[in-house]
Design a protein around this motif. Structure first.
Motif, PDB file in Angstrom:
ATOM      1  N   THR B 221       0.837  -1.207   0.000  1.00 18.35           N
ATOM      2  CA  THR B 221       0.000   0.000   0.000  1.00 18.35           C
ATOM      3  C   THR B 221       0.865   1.248   0.000  1.00 18.35           C
ATOM      4  O   THR B 221       0.593   2.215  -0.712  1.00 18.35           O
ATOM      5  CB  THR B 221      -0.907   0.009   1.247  1.00 18.35           C
ATOM      6  OG1 THR B 221      -1.493  -1.280   1.372  1.00 18.35           O
ATOM      7  CG2 THR B 221      -1.984   1.042   1.118  1.00 18.35           C
ATOM      8  N   ALA B 225       1.021   4.005  -2.771  1.00 16.34           N
ATOM      9  CA  ALA B 225       0.566   5.363  -2.464  1.00 16.34           C
ATOM     10  C   ALA B 225       1.619   6.388  -2.884  1.00 16.34           C
ATOM     11  O   ALA B 225       1.287   7.450  -3.413  1.00 16.34           O
ATOM     12  CB  ALA B 225       0.264   5.489  -0.969  1.00 16.34           C
ATOM     13  N   TRP B 236      -4.001   8.816  -1.715  1.00 17.91           N
ATOM     14  CA  TRP B 236      -5.152   7.901  -1.635  1.00 17.91           C
ATOM     15  C   TRP B 236      -6.256   8.431  -2.539  1.00 17.91           C
ATOM     16  O   TRP B 236      -6.667   9.577  -2.412  1.00 17.91           O
ATOM     17  CB  TRP B 236      -5.637   7.825  -0.174  1.00 17.91           C
ATOM     18  CG  TRP B 236      -6.550   6.674   0.033  1.00 17.91           C
ATOM     19  CD1 TRP B 236      -7.905   6.690  -0.048  1.00 17.91           C
ATOM     20  CD2 TRP B 236      -6.187   5.332   0.328  1.00 17.91           C
ATOM     21  NE1 TRP B 236      -8.400   5.433   0.175  1.00 17.91           N
ATOM     22  CE2 TRP B 236      -7.380   4.586   0.409  1.00 17.91           C
ATOM     23  CE3 TRP B 236      -4.971   4.673   0.523  1.00 17.91           C
ATOM     24  CZ2 TRP B 236      -7.384   3.224   0.685  1.00 17.91           C
ATOM     25  CZ3 TRP B 236      -4.992   3.327   0.798  1.00 17.91           C
ATOM     26  CH2 TRP B 236      -6.182   2.619   0.883  1.00 17.91           C
ATOM     27  N   GLN B 242      -7.090  -0.010  -4.056  1.00 19.03           N
ATOM     28  CA  GLN B 242      -6.675   0.505  -2.749  1.00 19.03           C
ATOM     29  C   GLN B 242      -7.676   0.071  -1.692  1.00 19.03           C
ATOM     30  O   GLN B 242      -7.297  -0.343  -0.596  1.00 19.03           O
ATOM     31  CB  GLN B 242      -6.592   2.034  -2.798  1.00 19.03           C
ATOM     32  CG  GLN B 242      -5.438   2.533  -3.641  1.00 19.03           C
ATOM     33  CD  GLN B 242      -5.362   4.046  -3.673  1.00 19.03           C
ATOM     34  OE1 GLN B 242      -6.373   4.723  -3.742  1.00 19.03           O
ATOM     35  NE2 GLN B 242      -4.160   4.580  -3.636  1.00 19.03           N
TER      36      GLN B 242
END
Lengths: 217, 351
Positions: B221, B225, B236, B242
């Motif tokens: 993640t 990101a 985000w 996501q």
């Protein structure tokens, strides 16, 4: 097996009938939530209606199903498993909770429509979505409540265990519901229905395989 | 499970290889910008081309074409090189277009004897006042784009907007692959534990793999990101992938909370194993079905997710696949350390 399931559903119905106040409290909880939400949002926007409706149904479902395993004592459960096939117990809970949740979401729909508007354009699709939602919620909540019943502080645990698991289902349900509200036009919503049915079948299958390991102590 | 130590070296070696080669190999020379982007028929235009990683000044014979979808093309009159990154291509746009549309997009093709051919799709939109498809077809010619040079150097594809960040493919995507496989391994050991409730080691293995899976999920993640910050504009964006990762992490964090909420050790292992298997099955639609139903900002999505021909070329595969294997091995190693520690703790507690 079928006889057992039928008898178990009758038993659940009878129990809930004798303890009407427990189901009535869930309905009151539902009414209060909807009342608060309507006062807080004060809007006739169908998109918001959709979001509010599903959030209310989700939380009320979690409360309604929490009764099934969590509020039974360990001894009571063992007693049921000696009387009937554990799979039959699980199946009866699935069916019974699906019915209860469908009725509750119908009540939620009625109350929300009464207080705000009725944005539903495709009635058939909307009630089918409600039913599919009730089935999926019933499967996930019932099984996770049987997992959570093994632990302490069961109600919080039920929420954190089941809400993430419900998300794939919720995505599809929201999409179908938006479709029935005329918010989006999607020609391939039959695929979404099939996906929901497939997820339900998958989860039912796995839970049948896993359930024997849960109740044996 | 796996004896010896050699596989750890293989894992570390593959990761180091993917990091070094993935960072050092240059991008393929390509066209960054073409200006102006609009023209009219009958005009003479000077297209100012800005290149990326190009070496225009290194060659005297650069050719340029404008081409439509059907392959009708016109060759530029002359190409003036300004410096390594800039050149001007001079075109005489014919009086008619080979189309019955008023505005037609044209693709600019450059051929450089060393850098190879470069394409800028829909670079110039040409407007015509009077429409005659037949006359247009005599003015524009087919099959005049020939002798294109193939750049055989070892390079990565250069895609607009993504550019150098394409290298994230070697870090972000393998972490995600490895995460799914490691969660799968956790399910495997959970099943083994349910079948043999006496062997506490199996339960420890499931725990070890699940915690490494969470670690990889967080790393995946974060790397995603950081990449999204440059390409999508924010860390985000509520992209479906996501959301999926976030949900997967929530589910597996709930696994650890469930473990801590049960006091009895036997029961803890069994219930946690059941939840682990059930959660993985509930995740399968989330990982493999839902992203295909929704539009995603991810490269290769908006129709077909996964590894399309545009996302990966052969040069990238040579780093991408070793990186996947490398991260899986590192994951196994981490889990291995974790569950051996848990085994030792268990033995100390029960002595």
């Amino acid at each position: 097996m079928l006889k057992e399931i039928k008898a178990l559903i009758q038993k659940d119905l009878l129990l809930d009938w004798r303890q009407r106040f427990s189901l009535a409290s869930v309905i009151l909880y539902l009414a209060c939530t909807i009342f608060i939400v309507v006062i807080a949002t004060q809007s006739n926007n169908p998109g918001l209606w959709n979001a509010v409706f599903w959030i209310v149904v989700l939380f009320v479902s979690s409360n309604a199903v929490a009764k099934s395993f969590i509020q039974e004592s360990d001894r009571q459960r063992i007693y049921y498993y000696t009387l009937a096939n554990p799979i039959a117990v699980l199946t009866s809970k699935y069916i019974y909770n699906t019915l209860i949740l469908f009725v509750l979401s119908m009540i939620a729909f009625g109350l929300l429509t009464f207080f705000t508007i009725n944005p539903v354009r495709l009635n058939g699709l909307f009630f089918l979505t409600l039913f599919l939602g009730a089935t999926g919620f019933s499967i996930v909540f019932t099984f996770t409540s049987s997992i959570a019943s093994a632990a302490s502080n069961r109600n919080t645990l039920l929420a954190i265990l089941s809400f993430p698991l419900l998300l794939p289902m919720l995505f599809t349900l929201l999409k179908l519901s938006q479709q029935s509200l005329g918010l989006i036009t999607d020609t391939s919503y039959e695929t979404d229905i099939l996906i929901l049915v497939a997820i339900d079948l998958l989860l039912v299958g796995v839970s049948f395989l896993l359930f024997p390991y849960l109740w044996k102590d | 499970m796996i004896d010896g130590w050699y596989w750890k070296f293989i894992g570390v070696g593959l990761i180091i290889y993917s990091m070094i080669v993935g960072m050092l190999v240059p991008l393929k020379p390509s066209i960054e910008l073409v200006a102006p982007s609009a023209a009219k028929t009958g005009q003479q235009i000077n297209l100012e081309v800005t290149g990326y990683n190009t070496n225009y000044s290194g060659s005297a014979s650069i050719r340029a074409w404008l081409k439509d979808e059907e392959g009708n093309a016109v060759l530029s009159k002359n190409v003036t090189v300004i410096n390594a990154q800039n050149l001007v291509a001079n075109f005489d746009i014919p009086g008619f277009l080979p189309s019955s549309d008023r505005v037609v997009p044209f693709t600019l093709i450059l051929d450089h004897p060393v850098d190879g051919a470069m394409v800028s799709p829909d670079a110039v939109f040409i407007t015509q006042d009077s429409i005659s498809k037949v006359e247009g077809q005599t003015l524009w010619q087919k099959d005049i784009i020939n002798d294109l040079t193939l750049n055989t150097a070892f390079t990565f594809p250069s895609m607009s907007l993504i550019r150098e960040t394409i290298r994230n493919t070697f870090y972000h995507v393998p972490l995600w692959f490895a995460m799914v496989i490691i969660f799968g391994a956790a399910v495997y050991w959970s099943i083994k534990y349910l079948r043999n409730p006496q062997s506490y080691q199996y339960d420890n293995r499931a725990v070890g793999f699940t915690s490494v899976g969470i670690l990889f999920g967080i790393l995946g993640t974060v790397t995603g990101a950081l990449w999204a910050r440059f390409v999508w504009g924010s860390y985000w964006s509520w992209d479906i992938k996501q959301i999926v990762t976030a949900v997967a992490l929530l589910i597996y964090m709930a696994y650890f909370i469930l473990r801590n909420a049960i006091e009895d050790d036997d029961r803890k292992g069994r219930v946690a194993a059941v939840y682990n298997i059930f959660a993985f099955v509930a995740l399968i639609p989330l990982i493999f079905v839902v992203p295909r139903m929704m539009d995603s900002l991810h490269p290769g999505n908006g129709g077909n997710p996964g590894l399309g021909a545009n996302d990966l070329d052969n040069s990238m595969r040579m780093i991408f696949y070793p990186a996947i294997i490398g991260w899986i091995i590192i994951g196994l190693w981490l889990a291995n350390v974790r569950y051996r520690l848990l085994d030792i703790k268990y033995n100390l507690m029960n002595k």
